[in-house]
Design an enzyme around this catalytic site. Structure first.
Site, PDB file in Angstrom:
ATOM      1  N   LYS A  35      60.215  37.353  28.468  1.00 18.91           N
ATOM      2  CA  LYS A  35      61.630  37.473  28.111  1.00 18.91           C
ATOM      3  C   LYS A  35      62.496  36.537  28.946  1.00 18.91           C
ATOM      4  O   LYS A  35      63.340  35.819  28.423  1.00 18.91           O
ATOM      5  CB  LYS A  35      62.118  38.918  28.314  1.00 18.91           C
ATOM      6  CG  LYS A  35      61.485  39.924  27.383  1.00 18.91           C
ATOM      7  CD  LYS A  35      62.067  41.311  27.595  1.00 18.91           C
ATOM      8  CE  LYS A  35      61.802  41.887  28.975  1.00 18.91           C
ATOM      9  NZ  LYS A  35      60.380  42.049  29.311  1.00 18.91           N
ATOM     10  N   THR A  36      62.263  36.551  30.251  1.00 19.91           N
ATOM     11  CA  THR A  36      63.076  35.707  31.115  1.00 19.91           C
ATOM     12  C   THR A  36      62.789  34.235  30.836  1.00 19.91           C
ATOM     13  O   THR A  36      63.685  33.396  30.831  1.00 19.91           O
ATOM     14  CB  THR A  36      62.812  36.069  32.594  1.00 19.91           C
ATOM     15  OG1 THR A  36      63.073  37.455  32.771  1.00 19.91           O
ATOM     16  CG2 THR A  36      63.690  35.266  33.522  1.00 19.91           C
ATOM     17  N   ASP A 220      69.951  38.890  30.921  1.00 24.68           N
ATOM     18  CA  ASP A 220      68.591  39.352  31.204  1.00 24.68           C
ATOM     19  C   ASP A 220      68.669  40.834  31.586  1.00 24.68           C
ATOM     20  O   ASP A 220      69.709  41.300  32.039  1.00 24.68           O
ATOM     21  CB  ASP A 220      68.004  38.530  32.366  1.00 24.68           C
ATOM     22  CG  ASP A 220      66.475  38.610  32.402  1.00 24.68           C
ATOM     23  OD1 ASP A 220      65.890  39.332  31.570  1.00 24.68           O
ATOM     24  OD2 ASP A 220      65.868  37.937  33.258  1.00 24.68           O
ATOM     25  N   GLU A 221      67.587  41.573  31.408  1.00 29.20           N
ATOM     26  CA  GLU A 221      67.529  42.991  31.799  1.00 29.20           C
ATOM     27  C   GLU A 221      68.669  43.793  31.160  1.00 29.20           C
ATOM     28  O   GLU A 221      69.314  44.610  31.817  1.00 29.20           O
ATOM     29  CB  GLU A 221      67.612  43.133  33.332  1.00 29.20           C
ATOM     30  CG  GLU A 221      66.680  42.231  34.106  1.00 29.20           C
ATOM     31  CD  GLU A 221      65.271  42.802  34.266  1.00 29.20           C
ATOM     32  OE1 GLU A 221      64.992  43.872  33.681  1.00 29.20           O
ATOM     33  OE2 GLU A 221      64.456  42.157  34.938  1.00 29.20           O
ATOM     34  N   GLN A 251      61.929  49.722  30.882  1.00 25.38           N
ATOM     35  CA  GLN A 251      62.250  49.322  32.256  1.00 25.38           C
ATOM     36  C   GLN A 251      63.679  49.674  32.649  1.00 25.38           C
ATOM     37  O   GLN A 251      64.230  49.091  33.577  1.00 25.38           O
ATOM     38  CB  GLN A 251      62.026  47.822  32.428  1.00 25.38           C
ATOM     39  CG  GLN A 251      60.557  47.431  32.289  1.00 25.38           C
ATOM     40  CD  GLN A 251      60.338  45.962  32.625  1.00 25.38           C
ATOM     41  OE1 GLN A 251      60.498  45.540  33.762  1.00 25.38           O
ATOM     42  NE2 GLN A 251      59.977  45.168  31.633  1.00 25.38           N
ATOM     43  N   ARG A 608      54.405  44.460  37.983  1.00 23.56           N
ATOM     44  CA  ARG A 608      54.699  43.297  38.835  1.00 23.56           C
ATOM     45  C   ARG A 608      53.417  42.565  39.208  1.00 23.56           C
ATOM     46  O   ARG A 608      53.447  41.431  39.665  1.00 23.56           O
ATOM     47  CB  ARG A 608      55.406  43.716  40.147  1.00 23.56           C
ATOM     48  CG  ARG A 608      56.778  44.370  40.010  1.00 23.56           C
ATOM     49  CD  ARG A 608      57.683  43.635  39.086  1.00 23.56           C
ATOM     50  NE  ARG A 608      57.650  44.212  37.759  1.00 23.56           N
ATOM     51  CZ  ARG A 608      58.092  43.588  36.669  1.00 23.56           C
ATOM     52  NH1 ARG A 608      58.594  42.386  36.736  1.00 23.56           N
ATOM     53  NH2 ARG A 608      58.014  44.168  35.484  1.00 23.56           N
TER      54      ARG A 608
HETATM   55  P1  ATP Z   1      59.790  41.392  32.976  1.00 23.40           P
HETATM   56  O1  ATP Z   1      59.934  42.410  31.898  1.00 23.40           O
HETATM   57  O2  ATP Z   1      58.940  41.887  34.078  1.00 23.40           O
HETATM   58  O3  ATP Z   1      61.096  40.830  33.411  1.00 23.40           O
HETATM   59  P2  ATP Z   1      59.432  39.080  31.327  1.00 23.40           P
HETATM   60  O4  ATP Z   1      59.226  39.588  29.947  1.00 23.40           O
HETATM   61  O5  ATP Z   1      60.759  38.587  31.687  1.00 23.40           O
HETATM   62  O6  ATP Z   1      58.943  40.206  32.346  1.00 23.40           O
HETATM   63  P3  ATP Z   1      58.514  36.547  32.292  1.00 23.40           P
HETATM   64  O7  ATP Z   1      58.776  36.787  33.725  1.00 23.40           O
HETATM   65  O8  ATP Z   1      59.422  35.673  31.545  1.00 23.40           O
HETATM   66  O9  ATP Z   1      58.356  37.954  31.550  1.00 23.40           O
HETATM   67  O10 ATP Z   1      57.051  36.003  32.095  1.00 23.40           O
HETATM   68  C1  ATP Z   1      55.940  36.576  32.755  1.00 23.40           C
HETATM   69  C2  ATP Z   1      54.965  35.499  33.164  1.00 23.40           C
HETATM   70  O11 ATP Z   1      54.324  34.961  32.042  1.00 23.40           O
HETATM   71  C3  ATP Z   1      55.628  34.352  33.862  1.00 23.40           C
HETATM   72  O12 ATP Z   1      54.777  33.868  34.884  1.00 23.40           O
HETATM   73  C4  ATP Z   1      55.765  33.323  32.757  1.00 23.40           C
HETATM   74  O13 ATP Z   1      55.832  32.015  33.260  1.00 23.40           O
HETATM   75  C5  ATP Z   1      54.499  33.557  31.974  1.00 23.40           C
HETATM   76  N1  ATP Z   1      54.624  33.183  30.542  1.00 23.40           N
HETATM   77  C6  ATP Z   1      55.511  33.666  29.664  1.00 23.40           C
HETATM   78  N2  ATP Z   1      55.339  33.118  28.457  1.00 23.40           N
HETATM   79  C7  ATP Z   1      54.302  32.250  28.552  1.00 23.40           C
HETATM   80  C8  ATP Z   1      53.616  31.367  27.645  1.00 23.40           C
HETATM   81  N3  ATP Z   1      53.966  31.261  26.379  1.00 23.40           N
HETATM   82  N4  ATP Z   1      52.602  30.650  28.140  1.00 23.40           N
HETATM   83  C9  ATP Z   1      52.233  30.741  29.434  1.00 23.40           C
HETATM   84  N5  ATP Z   1      52.821  31.554  30.329  1.00 23.40           N
HETATM   85  C10 ATP Z   1      53.846  32.301  29.902  1.00 23.40           C
HETATM   86 MG    MG Z   2      62.157  39.184  33.123  1.00 20.34          MG
END
Ligand code: ATP
Ligand code: MG
Length: 723
Positions: A35-36, A220-221, A251, A608
Site C-alpha cells: 500500500k505504501t 497512508d494508514e 490495522q 512487521r
Molecule cells: P503495511 O500495511 O504494513 O503498511 P504496506 O501494505 O504498506 O504494509 P509496503 O510497506 O508498501 O506494504 O510493502 C511491503 C514490502 O513489500 C516492502 O518492502 C515493499 O518494497 C515490498 N513490495 C511491495 N510491492 C512489491 C512488488 N510489486 N514487488 C516487490 N516488492 C514489493
Molecule cells: Mg504501509
C-alpha cells in the site's frame, strides 16, 4: 527515471491503483501488500506523467519517520527535490498551517505546542484554582474528556450544559481550560487538529487557496484517522476527485485515541464516484509468518475480509521463548541479536517490539551492558518536551535577545524571584512602546523603576543570557548546548526534581546534547543557507517532532512500541512480553471491543517481520514496581501450534536450585564455579553459588549470601574468594 520503471516494479493490482484516473480511490489491503509503495508510486506518477508540481501535492502519513522515508523514496525515484511538497503527519501539517496563518487561526504568533505531560500539568493547576476535588474528577480523566471532545470537533461552548453534576463539572473545566490556553497561547495536540480544521472552515479564501493548491491528496494508514482528521480531508477534497487513501481495517489500532474504522465506510458514502482497489499479494513476510498473522486476526469479528498470500516460501517457523523473568527475557533477546550481528546481519534490521514504553528499560540495560548500539523510538515528541523546550529557549534567547516567547518561557525557570507584578509591568511597557521584553527590561532597569530585589533578579537574568552567549561563542554546537544546559542551572533544577520524572528529564537533556552532536556531524558541510549552525539546529528542533532526532549513522537495534512500528518492516522481529495482562492489556481482558483492538495490534506486530519472528513471555515479571506471575498471552494460543517452535530455557538460566552439599558438578561447562560452592565477597560476606550465566567477561553469578540474601554479580567485578 523513465515512466515505465514506475510501473514495472509493481504487480497488476498495484499498477491499476498507481495509474488510476482521477477519482476518489481507496486501496484496501492487508499488511505488507504494498500500500505504501503504491502511494509513493502514485505520487511519482502524478509528477512524471501528469506533470503536477511537487508543490501541488499533499501526502499525510502517520509518523514523522514514515514521512521522511516517503520523501526519500520519492526523491530517489525522481531525482528531484521535493522540498515544496507537503508531506507529514496530520499534526505536523496542522502545525505548519497554524504557524503560517496564526492570525487567521486567532493564535499569537509565538504560540507554543504542549505535549500531553504539559497538558496534564495545566489541568491539575486549573483544578486547584477552581477548587475542584481531584479525587472525584481525576485530572487524567479530564484530559481524556477534553481531548476526545476536541477529536470529535466539539468546543465547550457547543456543548449543552445539562446532565449530571459530574458531567457539568467536566464541561466547566473544559471551558476554563480553553480560556487558559487561549490566554497563554498554548496549543495541545488535539487542538492543533481542531484549530486547523476551524481555520480552514471559517476562512473561505484560505480554504479556496489550499483547495486549489493541493491538486492531489494522499493518505497512508487511513484506517487510523479520527473524526476531525477526516473532516479536514473532506474540507480539502470533497466534490473533487483527488483523494487517494490506502488502509487496512485490520490495522486500526488507535481507537483509544478516537480513530474510526467507520471512516472507511464514510469515505464510501461521501465520495460517491469512488473506486476500491484490493491488493492480495504480500511481499514482506515468509509463509509461516503470514499464516500466523492470518489465523490470529481471523478471531476478530466484523472484518472487511481480505486474503493475503505470498510466494516467498514458508521460511522458518516462529520461535517461542519462555523466560523465567524479564531480565532473562532481555538477556535472551539481546543474545539472539548479537548472534545475528556476528553472523553478518545488520542490527538495524532487527526490532524489539513491546506493548508499552515502560518495557524498554530491561532491554536497554542489557544492550548497554553488552555495548550493543540501539535506538529507542517513540514516546513523547522529543523536541516538544518541557525540559527540552526550556533548554532550547535559553539557546534561542542567547541567539536572539528579542525572542519574547523564549524570554517568557525562561525568565523564571529556574525561579529567580522575578515577581508577577514586575513581569506585568514589563509586558505593558513592551506593548505600549513596541519593545521586545528584553529591551523593556533594560529600560526598566535604566529608569530605576524597580525595587532593589526585583532589579537585581532581573539584572542577573539579563547578564546570565549575555554571558552564556559570550562564553560559548567558540564552542562547537554540542558543547554549546551542554554549556548552556549547565550554566543556566536547568540541569541542577531537574536533578533536584523527585523520582523518575526528574531522572528522565536529565536524560533527555543529555540526549539533546547528543542530538546536537549528531546534527553537527551530519551538517558539517551544509552551508547553503546563510545560517549559523545553531540557527540551523534550532530550526530543525522546531520543525521536527523529534522521532528522527539524533538518528545515528551507527547501525542500531530498533526499539519501539508496536504502535510506533506501524508501517515499518524488519528482517528479524522480537515481540516481547506476550503475557495476558500486558498484551492483551488488563483492561482488554474483559472488554470485547478492546480485545479486538489488541488483536489488531498483535496482527500489526507479527506482520512487521520479514524473515524471522520470536515471541517471548516471562513466568514472572516486575513492572511498575509490582511482581506478577502472568499467563502466556492468549494471542500465543491463537497461533497454530505447528507454526511455533519452542525454545528451551538454557540449562544455566533457571530458577535458583536448592543447594545440597553433595552436588558438586560444575554449573556450566565453562564456569569455574560449582553449584553450592562457598565463596566470600568483600562487602556481602559469605554465600553459596547458585548459578552462573553468560561467558567470559560477561559471566554473572548468582549467590545466596548468608546475611544479604540472593544477589546477581558480574563475575569480573565481584572479586570473589573461594572459601
Ligand atoms: P503495511 O500495511 O504494513 O503498511 P504496506 O501494505 O504498506 O504494509 P509496503 O510497506 O508498501 O506494504 O510493502 C511491503 C514490502 O513489500 C516492502 O518492502 C515493499 O518494497 C515490498 N513490495 C511491495 N510491492 C512489491 C512488488 N510489486 N514487488 C516487490 N516488492 C514489493
Ligand atoms: Mg504501509
Amino acid at each position: 527515471m523513465d515512466a515505465s520503471a514506475i510501473i514495472s516494479s509493481l504487480n497488476d493490482a498495484q499498477r491499476l491503483a498507481v495509474s488510476a484516473p482521477d477519482r476518489a480511490t481507496l486501496v484496501l489491503a492487508g499488511a505488507g501488500s504494498g500500500k505504501t509503495r503504491v502511494l509513493v508510486h502514485r505520487i511519482v506518477w502524478h509528477i512524471l506523467i501528469n506533470h503536477i508540481q511537487p508543490h501541488n501535492i499533499l501526502a499525510v502519513t502517520f509518523t514523522n519517520k514514515a514521512a521522511t522515508e516517503m520523501r526519500n523514496r520519492i526523491e530517489s525515484l525522481l531525482n528531484i527535490s521535493t522540498r515544496s511538497m507537503w508531506i507529514g503527519t496530520f499534526h505536523g501539517l496542522a502545525h505548519r498551517l497554524l504557524r503560517q496563518h496564526s492570525k487567521l487561526a486567532k493564535l499569537p504568533e509565538t504560540f507554543q505546542v504542549m505535549d500531553s505531560d504539559d497538558q496534564l500539568r495545566i489541568i491539575k493547576r486549573l483544578l486547584k484554582n477552581l477548587n475542584i476535588d481531584d479525587t472525584k474528577w481525576p485530572p487524567k480523566q479530564l484530559q481524556w474528556f477534553i481531548n476526545s471532545q476536541k477529536e470529535e470537533g466539539r468546543r465547550a461552548r457547543h456543548m449543552e450544559s445539562n446532565g449530571d453534576i459530574y458531567y457539568r463539572q467536566m464541561l466547566a473545566v473544559y471551558q476554563a481550560y480553553e480560556e487558559l490556553c487561549n490566554r497563554s497561547g498554548l496549543v495541545d495536540f488535539a487542538e492543533l487538529l481542531l484549530r486547523a480544521h476551524e481555520t480552514l472552515r471559517d476562512n473561505e479564501e484560505l480554504l479556496n487557496f489550499y483547495r486549489s493548491r493541493f491538486q492531489q491528496v494522499h493518505v497512508d494508514e487511513f484506517q487510523d484517522t479520527n473524526t476531525i482528521q477526516y473532516a479536514w480531508l473532506r474540507l480539502l477534497t470533497e466534490g473533487k476527485d483527488n483523494l487517494f487513501v490506502v488502509g487496512d481495517d485490520d490495522q486500526c489500532i488507535y481507537g483509544w485515541r478516537g480513530a474510526k474504522i467507520e471512516n472507511i465506510f464514510n469515505f464510501q458514502k461521501h465520495y460517491p464516484g469512488h473506486q476500491v482497489i484490493r491488493l492480495e499479494q504480500n511481499y514482506r513476510s515468509t509463509g509461516h509468518i503470514l499464516r500466523a498473522a492470518n489465523t490470529l486476526i481471523a478471531n476478530n469479528e466484523g472484518r472487511m475480509g481480505k486474503e493475503l498470500w505470498t510466494d516467498a516460501g514458508e521460511g522458518q517457523p516462529l520461535s517461542l521463548y519462555t523466560a523465567f523473568n524479564e531480565q532473562d527475557e532481555a538477556h535472551f533477546v539481546v543474545e539472539k541479536i548479537r548472534l545475528w550481528a556476528r553472523e553478518g546481519g545488520l542490527r538495524s534490521d532487527t526490532a524489539i517490539l513491546y506493548r508499552s514504553n515502560a518495557q524498554s528499560r530491561q532491554f536497554e540495560e542489557r544492550l548497554m551492558t553488552t555495548a550493543t548500539p540501539y535506538r529507542v523510538y517513540g514516546g513523547l515528541r522529543f523536541f516538544e518536551r518541557m525540559e527540552i523546550k526550556n533548554a532550547l529557549a535559553y539557546l534561542r534567547l542567547m541567539n536572539n535577545q528579542h525572542d519574547d516567547a523564549s524570554f517568557e518561557r525562561i525568565v523564571n525557570t529556574p525561579t529567580r524571584g522575578i515577581g508577577a507584578k514586575t513581569l506585568d509591568n514589563m509586558r505593558s511597557l513592551a506593548r505600549e512602546q513596541q519593545l521586545s521584553l528584553w529591551r523593556a527590561s533594560q529600560f526598566m532597569l535604566e529608569q530605576k523603576q524597580l525595587s532593589a530585589r526585583a532589579a537585581s533578579a532581573l539584572q542577573s537574568f539579563l547578564s546570565l543570557i549575555q554571558k552564556l552567549g559570550q562564553d560559548s561563542t567558540d564552542l562547537p554546537l554540542h558543547e554549546k548546548v551542554k554549556f548552556v544546559i549547565e550554566a543556566s542551572a536547568l540541569l541542577d533544577l531537574y536533578k533536584k526534581e523527585k523520582q523518575d520524572k526528574g531522572e528522565t528529564r536529565v536524560e533527555n537533556l543529555e540526549e539533546l546534547v547528543n542530538a546536537a552532536r549528531l546534527f553537527d556531524y551530519q551538517n558539517n558541510n551544509d552551508d547553503e543557507e546563510n545560517l549559523s549552525e545553531l540557527d540551523m539546529f534550532l530550526a530543525h528542533a522546531t520543525l521536527e517532532a523529534g522521532e528522527n532526532q539524533g538518528e545515528a549513522e551507527e547501525d542500531c537495534v530498533q526499539l519501539m512500541t508496536i504502535h510506533s512500528a506501524k508501517g515499518l518492516e524488519f528482517k528479524l522481529v522480537f515481540m516481547v512480553g506476550m503475557e495476558d495482562g500486558l498484551f492483551p492489556s488488563q483492561q482488554a481482558l474483559d472488554d470485547v471491543g478492546r480485545l479486538q483492538e489488541e488483536r489488531r495490534l498483535c496482527y500489526v506486530g507479527i506482520t512487521r517481520a520479514m524473515q524471522q519472528l520470536y515471541l517471548s513471555h516471562a513466568e514472572s515479571r516486575r513492572l511498575y514496581g509490582k511482581d506478577s506471575y502472568p499467563r502466556p498471552s492468549r494471542f500465543i494460543r491463537e497461533i497454530p501450534e505447528d507454526l511455533l517452535q519452542e525454545i528451551r530455557m538454557r540449562a544455566n538460566i533457571s530458577r535458583p536450585l536448592s543447594t545440597s552439599p553433595n552436588q558438586s558438578q560444575k554449573i556450566s561447562n565453562n564456569s569455574a564455579y560449582r553449584l553450592g560452592q562457598t565463596v566470600r565477597h568483600a562487602k556481602f560476606g559469605e554465600g553459596v553459588v547458585l548459578q552462573t550465566e553468560g561467558e567470559g567477561a560477561e559471566e554473572k553469578v548468582q549467590i545466596n549470601f548468608r546475611n544479604e540474601g540472593i544477589k546477581w554479580l558480574m563475575l569480573a567485578y565481584a572479586k570473589l574468594e573461594k572459601a
